[in-house]
Design an enzyme around this catalytic site. Structure first.
Site, short mmCIF file in Angstrom:
data_model
loop_
_atom_site.label_atom_id
_atom_site.label_comp_id
_atom_site.label_asym_id
_atom_site.label_seq_id
_atom_site.Cartn_x
_atom_site.Cartn_y
_atom_site.Cartn_z
N THR A 6 0.84 -1.19 0.00
CA THR A 6 0.00 0.00 0.00
C THR A 6 0.87 1.25 0.00
OG1 THR A 6 -1.67 1.24 1.26
CG2 THR A 6 -0.14 -0.09 2.54
N GLY A 10 -0.99 4.32 7.12
CA GLY A 10 -2.05 4.13 8.12
C GLY A 10 -2.63 2.72 8.07
N LYS A 11 -2.71 2.15 6.86
CA LYS A 11 -3.27 0.80 6.72
C LYS A 11 -2.36 -0.22 7.39
CE LYS A 11 -5.79 1.44 2.41
NZ LYS A 11 -5.92 0.98 1.02
N GLU A 33 -4.34 -1.15 -10.97
CA GLU A 33 -5.69 -1.54 -10.57
C GLU A 33 -6.53 -1.79 -11.80
OE1 GLU A 33 -8.13 0.31 -7.74
OE2 GLU A 33 -6.65 0.18 -6.13
N ASP A 62 -8.45 -3.91 -1.30
CA ASP A 62 -9.23 -3.01 -2.14
C ASP A 62 -10.53 -2.74 -1.41
OD1 ASP A 62 -9.20 -1.55 -4.62
OD2 ASP A 62 -10.96 -2.72 -5.14
N HIS A 199 -14.72 -1.97 8.01
CA HIS A 199 -14.63 -3.02 6.99
C HIS A 199 -13.21 -3.61 6.95
CE1 HIS A 199 -13.66 0.93 5.68
NE2 HIS A 199 -13.24 0.58 4.49
N ARG A 200 -12.19 -2.73 6.99
CA ARG A 200 -10.81 -3.22 6.92
C ARG A 200 -10.45 -4.00 8.18
NH1 ARG A 200 -9.08 1.12 5.80
NH2 ARG A 200 -9.41 0.93 3.57
#
Ligand code: IMP
Length: 214
Positions: A6, A10-11, A33, A62, A199-200
């Site tokens: 990524t 932050g992810k 993508e 995604d 969701h993540r």
């Protein structure tokens, strides 16, 4: 070491909360993508490309915002719509709808070059069909000896329901200010609270449980 692919640090910080200390690091690789109607094939294609690039276990994600009254739009096109219309316009469009329910969805794609023989659901079928339909370039990889079986990818999905509201709050990113869950927008929640319901976070939880045995 697992690579979370990524451009968003932050992810990775979020993933670190679900995985053992020191087991994940960021790989700053911008994979192409593909345009598709669903998140799964996009994540799977990205995971394969990233694995071929890194030659090490990779995780890609995604995500998208799916508005019920717009038949799921913007969904896989969420990035493009955020960059072009902007979230205020998405709210304005949704404000005219009777049904403002929406959901964030996230699909994580994991690839380490090996198959998933011990797993009951090794490869997303839709993605395998999409890959076969996409032709020989998609069919390359370590997954099959006959050249028709794409590099195996394991997918994990997370989902959070909510509704579209006028923008509130100044935390988070993307569509957070217009997405309300349980009375608060994501932009009004602190990071821990958002991660606990997002969701993540849900997808990472499923992945972490499975990955512990991998
Ligand atoms: P990506 O797959 O993470 O690049 O996200 C696709 C689109 O969905 C981008 O427009 C993001 O801003 C948006 N998005 C993804 N996750 C979130 C979230 O947790 N909050 C708000 N917007 C998000």
């Amino acid at each position: 070491m697992l690579r979370y692919v990524t451009t968003n640090p932050g992810k990775v910080r979020e993933a670190e909360r679900y995985l053992p200390d020191g087991s994940v690091e960021r790989l700053d690789f911008d994979y192409a993508e593909v345009q598709a109607d669903e998140l799964g094939p996009i994540a799977a294609r990205g995971a394969r490309e990233a694995y071929r690039h890194a030659d090490a276990p990779v995780l890609v994600d995604d995500a998208g915002l799916f508005v019920e009254g717009l038949d799921g739009f913007p969904g896989p096109y969420s990035s493009y719509v955020e960059d072009t219309l902007g979230i205020e316009r998405v709210h304005e469009i949704a404000a005219d709808l009777d049904d403002r329910r929406a959901a964030f969805r996230c699909v994580l794609g994991y690839c380490d070059g090996e198959g998933f023989a011990a797993s009951p659901d090794p490869v997303d079928r839709g993605d395998r069909d999409a890959a076969a339909a996409a032709g020989p370039d998609e069919e390359r990889g370590a997954g099959g000896s006959d050249g028709t079986d794409p590099l195996p990818v394991k997918l994990f999905e997370g989902y959070v329901p909510g509704r579209i509201v006028a923008p509130r709050g100044d935390g988070g990113f993307g569509y957070d200010p217009i997405f309300e869950h349980d009375g608060e927008t994501f932009a009004e929640m602190d990071t821990d609270r958002k991660n606990a319901v997002s969701h993540r976070g849900r997808a990472l939880e499923k992945f972490a449980e499975w990955y512990a045995d991998r």
